[in-house]
Design a protein around this motif. Structure first.
Motif, PDB file in Angstrom:
ATOM      1  N   VAL A  10     105.944   8.778  60.803  1.00 19.60           N
ATOM      2  CA  VAL A  10     107.229   9.020  61.395  1.00 19.60           C
ATOM      3  C   VAL A  10     107.241  10.535  62.015  1.00 19.60           C
ATOM      4  O   VAL A  10     107.479  10.782  63.198  1.00 19.60           O
ATOM      5  N   LEU A  11     106.478  11.611  60.882  1.00 17.13           N
ATOM      6  CA  LEU A  11     106.401  13.007  61.591  1.00 17.13           C
ATOM      7  C   LEU A  11     105.544  12.906  62.641  1.00 17.13           C
ATOM      8  O   LEU A  11     105.596  13.760  63.511  1.00 17.13           O
ATOM      9  N   ALA A  12     104.372  11.973  62.989  1.00 18.67           N
ATOM     10  CA  ALA A  12     103.366  12.083  64.091  1.00 18.67           C
ATOM     11  C   ALA A  12     104.158  11.580  65.402  1.00 18.67           C
ATOM     12  O   ALA A  12     103.426  11.840  66.154  1.00 18.67           O
ATOM     13  N   ARG A  13     105.074  11.339  65.196  1.00 17.15           N
ATOM     14  CA  ARG A  13     106.030  10.922  66.569  1.00 17.15           C
ATOM     15  C   ARG A  13     106.312  12.274  67.299  1.00 17.15           C
ATOM     16  O   ARG A  13     106.623  12.390  68.371  1.00 17.15           O
ATOM     17  N   GLU A  52     113.808   7.044  57.577  1.00 17.91           N
ATOM     18  CA  GLU A  52     113.236   7.425  58.617  1.00 17.91           C
ATOM     19  C   GLU A  52     114.161   8.349  59.488  1.00 17.91           C
ATOM     20  O   GLU A  52     113.573   9.275  60.003  1.00 17.91           O
ATOM     21  N   ALA A  53     115.582   8.268  59.274  1.00 18.05           N
ATOM     22  CA  ALA A  53     116.209   9.230  60.036  1.00 18.05           C
ATOM     23  C   ALA A  53     116.074  10.541  59.110  1.00 18.05           C
ATOM     24  O   ALA A  53     115.854  11.570  60.237  1.00 18.05           O
ATOM     25  N   LEU A  54     115.838  10.686  57.967  1.00 17.82           N
ATOM     26  CA  LEU A  54     115.737  11.998  57.461  1.00 17.82           C
ATOM     27  C   LEU A  54     114.464  12.708  57.775  1.00 17.82           C
ATOM     28  O   LEU A  54     114.092  13.703  57.923  1.00 17.82           O
ATOM     29  N   LEU A  55     113.368  11.773  57.783  1.00 19.65           N
ATOM     30  CA  LEU A  55     112.022  12.385  58.064  1.00 19.65           C
ATOM     31  C   LEU A  55     111.982  12.698  59.606  1.00 19.65           C
ATOM     32  O   LEU A  55     111.215  13.695  60.023  1.00 19.65           O
ATOM     33  N   ALA A  56     112.699  12.104  60.340  1.00 24.23           N
ATOM     34  CA  ALA A  56     112.749  12.202  62.009  1.00 24.23           C
ATOM     35  C   ALA A  56     113.356  13.679  61.956  1.00 24.23           C
ATOM     36  O   ALA A  56     113.261  14.582  62.746  1.00 24.23           O
ATOM     37  N   ARG A  57     114.654  13.795  61.293  1.00 18.64           N
ATOM     38  CA  ARG A  57     115.023  15.291  61.317  1.00 18.64           C
ATOM     39  C   ARG A  57     114.319  16.567  60.768  1.00 18.64           C
ATOM     40  O   ARG A  57     114.229  17.415  61.255  1.00 18.64           O
TER      41      ARG A  57
END
Length: 284
Positions: free
Chosen positions: A76-79, A264-269
């Protein structure tokens, strides 16, 4: 576990960024070999512009670079940005034995240094649980100029599900952790059942606690993230950390503990904040 002065950090020689994902062995200042993985940014079309920096991810106790929750967080972070993950000493295929948050600051520093050697000028750190306490101590040691080489400094730091103070035994989950760490049978369970090799020596001296580290981190941007259903550390821990110095605090409703509970939402934030904490704070 003897705490010694943090000195110069040494990593493998690497070229600037020219290739996709790669594995490497890093060597810390005290001679421990650490397995690490580099994941380049794989921005999704239509999302926020990718960052030219990198994020170094520090896993929790009994984790490793190959644990599913760590790999999911990296993906997720790598996006949004390049990501370096690694296994702390005594975890995964890394050498040495876990000191449960003391000497591991050297492991994180070696990973940050590798990110800069790969060509990333801006490097942020995010740690989960034990990794969160290590990220706080690491940021404090380098922000205050006590860590030696400036290549190992962090430009922003996020601590997720981190304890505020050492020796906390106020929950059943933490009492089980203390049994694993402090008892001979517990360490055997840690080694053969959890894949974690734990040092049998106590801290000497006791390292800087997370809450003592926080005031030393400024002006580096700091984010504290914690779930309101964390079975290890109740909400007085993140509130104590946030009150200790300049910090942004996210209390996540319904969230449990560390990387296993980060959706996933938290990781994207987190990715947005780590790559541009001031913009994230402004909601832009």
């Amino acid at each position: 576990m003897r705490s010694e002065p943090e000195g110069e950090f040494h990593t493998v020689d690497v070229s600037r960024i020219t290739s996709p994902a790669r594995r490497a062995w890093l060597r810390t200042s005290d001679g421990v070999r650490i397995e690490a993985n580099y994941q380049p940014c794989a921005a999704v079309p239509g999302t926020a512009a990718p960052s030219a920096g990198a994020v170094v991810l520090a896993h929790g106790f009994t984790g490793s670079v190959d644990r599913p929750a760590v790999r999911r967080a990296v993906a997720v972070l790598a996006r949004r940005t390049a990501v370096i993950s690694f296994s702390f000493r005594g975890h995964g295929r890394s050498g040495g034995r876990s000191t449960v948050g003391d000497r591991e600051v050297l492991d994180l520093a070696a990973a940050v240094e590798w990110a800069r050697a790969l060509g990333h000028e801006r490097v942020a750190t995010v740690g989960f649980s034990m990794g969160g306490s290590i990220a706080l101590r690491h940021a404090a040691l380098y922000a205050s100029g006590r860590g030696g080489r400036t290549e190992a400094r962090s430009d922003a730091v996020a601590a997720v599900s981190a304890p505020a103070r050492w020796y906390y035994r106020g929950t059943p989950s933490m009492r089980r952790v203390h049994w694993v760490v402090s008892r001979r049978l517990g360490r055997a369970v840690g080694r053969y059942g959890l894949g974690t090799r734990i040092d049998d020596r106590g801290w000497d001296p006791v390292p800087l606690s997370p809450v003592e580290a926080v005031p030393l981190i400024a002006p580096t941007p700091l984010l504290i993230v914690h779930g309101d259903r964390d079975p290890y550390f109740p909400l007085d821990h993140p509130r104590m950390l946030a009150a200790a110095g300049p910090a942004e605090l996210w209390l996540e409703r319904g969230m449990g503990h560390a990387e296993n509970a980060a959706d996933e939402a938290l990781l994207a934030r987190l990715a947005d904040w780590l790559t541009d904490p001031r913009a994230a704070a402004d909601g832009s």
